[in-house]
Design a protein around this motif. Structure first.
Motif, PDB file in Angstrom:
ATOM      1  N   THR A 518      -9.706 -23.121  44.704  1.00 19.84           N
ATOM      2  CA  THR A 518      -9.939 -21.677  45.077  1.00 19.84           C
ATOM      3  C   THR A 518     -11.055 -21.833  46.259  1.00 19.84           C
ATOM      4  O   THR A 518     -11.192 -20.582  46.675  1.00 19.84           O
ATOM      5  CB  THR A 518     -10.330 -21.062  43.891  1.00 19.84           C
ATOM      6  N   ARG A 520     -13.759 -22.236  45.499  1.00 23.80           N
ATOM      7  CA  ARG A 520     -15.238 -22.300  44.782  1.00 23.80           C
ATOM      8  C   ARG A 520     -15.256 -23.488  43.835  1.00 23.80           C
ATOM      9  O   ARG A 520     -14.357 -24.314  43.893  1.00 23.80           O
ATOM     10  CB  ARG A 520     -15.103 -21.062  43.711  1.00 23.80           C
ATOM     11  N   ALA A 522     -15.097 -23.025  40.875  1.00 24.70           N
ATOM     12  CA  ALA A 522     -14.069 -22.958  39.577  1.00 24.70           C
ATOM     13  C   ALA A 522     -12.617 -22.918  40.080  1.00 24.70           C
ATOM     14  O   ALA A 522     -12.678 -22.738  41.155  1.00 24.70           O
ATOM     15  CB  ALA A 522     -14.483 -21.712  38.921  1.00 24.70           C
ATOM     16  N   HIS A 524      -8.340 -21.883  39.275  1.00 22.43           N
ATOM     17  CA  HIS A 524      -7.521 -21.226  38.500  1.00 22.43           C
ATOM     18  C   HIS A 524      -6.675 -22.036  37.596  1.00 22.43           C
ATOM     19  O   HIS A 524      -6.564 -23.091  38.000  1.00 22.43           O
ATOM     20  CB  HIS A 524      -6.579 -20.128  39.088  1.00 22.43           C
ATOM     21  N   TYR A 546     -10.098 -18.346  37.568  1.00 16.47           N
ATOM     22  CA  TYR A 546     -11.205 -19.192  37.789  1.00 16.47           C
ATOM     23  C   TYR A 546     -11.558 -19.553  35.969  1.00 16.47           C
ATOM     24  O   TYR A 546     -12.587 -19.742  35.621  1.00 16.47           O
ATOM     25  CB  TYR A 546     -12.370 -18.357  38.175  1.00 16.47           C
TER      26      TYR A 546
END
Length: 573
Positions: A518, A520, A522, A524, A546
């Motif tokens: 993503t 980030r 975190a 999905h 996330y």
């Protein structure tokens, strides 16, 4: 001379007066008579009782309950200031607030004005005891919208609130009025015209001060119709409990006809708040960074990640670029120019056929296949399976998503399509965006023999069946689908499958996991599939925004959800 002139002026004025009276009394007499009659006739609307929303087993998930309201009849107030002061004291409010409410909502002396709704029963008794002091103020029992399950399924049911100026301008021809309660989202909005019923009215005669003289006639209101959904609220509750406020969605659909049994979006909200709720609590919902009013099941768009590998595999088999026997070697990475594209398994998977590549979710296999296919072939089969189009479900404002093309990139980015774009697309990364309900349709088409079904939530209105089953054959061969389905079965049921954590003895689940980068730290997490494998009845999607890894957090949630329903699934209809 002066007298003669005054006589002429007098006669001229008299002539003008006679002409004025003649015109207004003779020529326009009927017009002013009609205005006079209309001015003494008032219509007071009688609001209908809103229809219930029911689940598939007849449980009420939106209904009416009796509510106590404090009502003022202005023409009966002997001492408004004293009455409002005493009322404020009893309610624990301020007389200034009640005065502002009175001034804002005043329409006419004979029209009842609601000062306060949802009064607790103990205060009702106190107010009734003070009736001699509170002349013109009385307690009325009126129906109030109530959602017995609170936040469960709130995003698909929706909520009510007062009509706004834009809605009123659009809906006024259909009988909507200022302060009408209307559905703002979900089923409450999409089926408002059926749920709201028909407004009645009383025809009243009033005097020149607006005081009631007599009731001339009455047309009773017609209650709204009930709307029966396909949703199973027991399953829906289980989905909400498992999501436990995390961002994501769980969907379950009949794989053959498209009826939705579960559509839970999280985090959710309590729709009861929006009817007489605390302003601060409502504002907290509206302003929450977690967007509880967003129905992530249909409106939010995300990268599908490895779920899209199923589309890439179908495209490869249908175009004959590969066969079920084709193998590609995975060394853990692939180079395009100077750029390195990695497999999630750093050591590589070795030689992989299509079934093993699906089971292991091997990036390099699909990189190589994607390069051979090119973007247009992948786009063609993605659209054939329902991506980048609305599903047709009855709810408003679906997220359409995006399946990129060379032309799209040129128009939007002023760049040509690079090999790296094809590599990203082949594994569901890069520009591509989908909604959970689009993934649900795609997976159902794989499980049901190649039919793209239209999902639906409403199976009856007012006791009459209304569902319209739509199935469109994609033309994908059964040989191709058998290869894909077998690979999906191995994802869950082989010990080294990426979705083995979702395995439940006796349910025979076939699925595909995805862990989506993503930008980030975190990721999905997706898992989507169908069950039972040999005679598919249900398609499902579990998505966590996330939320971790598809083969761990999403697969674990899938197992927990279906293991609790193991006995119900064979007899869900």
């Amino acid at each position: 001379m002066r007298i003669h002139t005054l006589e002429k002026v007098f006669l001229g004025c008299l002539s003008l007066l006679v002409a004025f009276l003649w015109y207004h009394q003779i020529i326009r007499g009927s017009y002013f008579d009609r205005l006079s009659r209309n001015n003494r006739i008032r219509i007071v609307p009688l609001m209908p009782e809103r229809g219930d929303i029911l689940d598939r087993d007849g449980r009420k998930i939106a209904t009416q309950i009796p509510s106590f309201a404090l009502v003022v009849i202005p023409q009966e107030l002997r001492n408004k200031e004293l009455a409002l002061q005493e009322t404020a004291r009893l309610l624990g409010d301020t007389s200034e607030d009640l005065e502002l409410k009175y001034q804002k909502d005043f329409v006419a002396p004979f029209v009842p004005l609601t000062l306060c709704r949802d009064i607790p029963l103990e205060k009702v008794f106190i107010i009734e005891e003070r009736k001699p002091v509170l002349e013109g103020i009385e307690i009325q029992i009126s129906p109030r919208r109530f959602y017995p399950f609170g936040a469960v399924a709130a995003n698909l049911i929706g909520y009510l609130n007062e009509i706004d100026a834009r809605e009123l301008e659009k809906l006024k021809p259909y009988g909507y009025r200022i302060k009408s309660l209307v559905g703002k989202t979900g089923i409450e909005k999409s089926f408002d015209i059926y749920l709201r019923g028909q407004i009645g009215g009383r025809q009243l005669e009033v005097d020149n001060r607006g005081n009631l003289i007599r009731i001339l006639g009455e047309k009773k209101s017609v209650p709204g119709k009930s709307v029966e959904l396909t949703i199973n609220m027991e399953w829906q509750q289980r989905a909400q409990q498992l999501l436990d406020g995390r961002r994501g969605a769980i969907l379950v659909m009949d794989i053959q006809d498209g009826q939705i049994l579960v559509m839970e979006s999280s985090p959710s909200f309590d729709p009861n708040l929006f009817i007489g709720g605390n302003i601060k609590e409502i504002r907290a919902v509206l302003d929450s960074p977690k967007a509880p009013l967003l129905n992530r099941a249909i409106k939010a768009n995300f990268s599908p990640g490895s779920v899209f590998k199923l589309v890439t595999a179908i495209a490869g088999l249908e175009t004959k670029l590969i066969s079920p026997l084709t193998q590609f070697s995975c060394e853990g990475r692939l180079y395009s120019g100077k750029e390195e594209f990695r497999c999630w398994e750093e050591k590589g998977h070795g030689y992989q056929g299509i079934g093993e590549a699906i089971k292991h979710s091997c990036n390099v296999f699909f990189y190589k296949l994607g390069l051979e296919l090119g973007p247009e072939n992948m786009r063609y089969f993605a659209k054939l399976l329902g991506l980048e189009e609305n599903s047709g479900i009855e709810l408003k404002d679906e997220g359409k998503g995006l399946v990129p093309s060379t032309k799209w990139k040129h128009v939007t980015h002023r760049e040509k399509w690079f090999a790296g774009d094809s590599l990203n697309l082949s594994i569901g990364q890069g520009f591509i965006l989908v909604s959970p309900i689009q993934v649900l349709r795609l997976i159902a088409a794989i499980g049901n023999g190649g039919f793209l079904v239209k999902p639906y939530l409403v199976k009856g209105i007012g006791g009459m069946a209304v569902q319209e089953i739509k199935r469109e054959y994609t033309g994908i061969s059964q040989e191709t689908l058998n290869v894909i389905r077998k690979g999906m079965w191995r994802v869950v049921n082989d010990a080294d499958g990426t979705g083995n954590q979702a395995k439940i003895e006796g349910l025979d689940i076939a699925a595909k996991t995805a862990t989506v980068q993503t930008g980030r730290a975190a990721t999905h997490a997706w898992i989507t599939g169908f069950l039972p494998y040999r005679n598919p009845k249900l398609a499902f999607v579990v998505f966590l925004e996330y939320g971790g890894r598809g083969g761990v957090e999403a697969a674990d949630l899938c197992r927990l959800f279906f293991s609790g329903l193991k006995e119900d699934i064979p007899r869900y209809k």
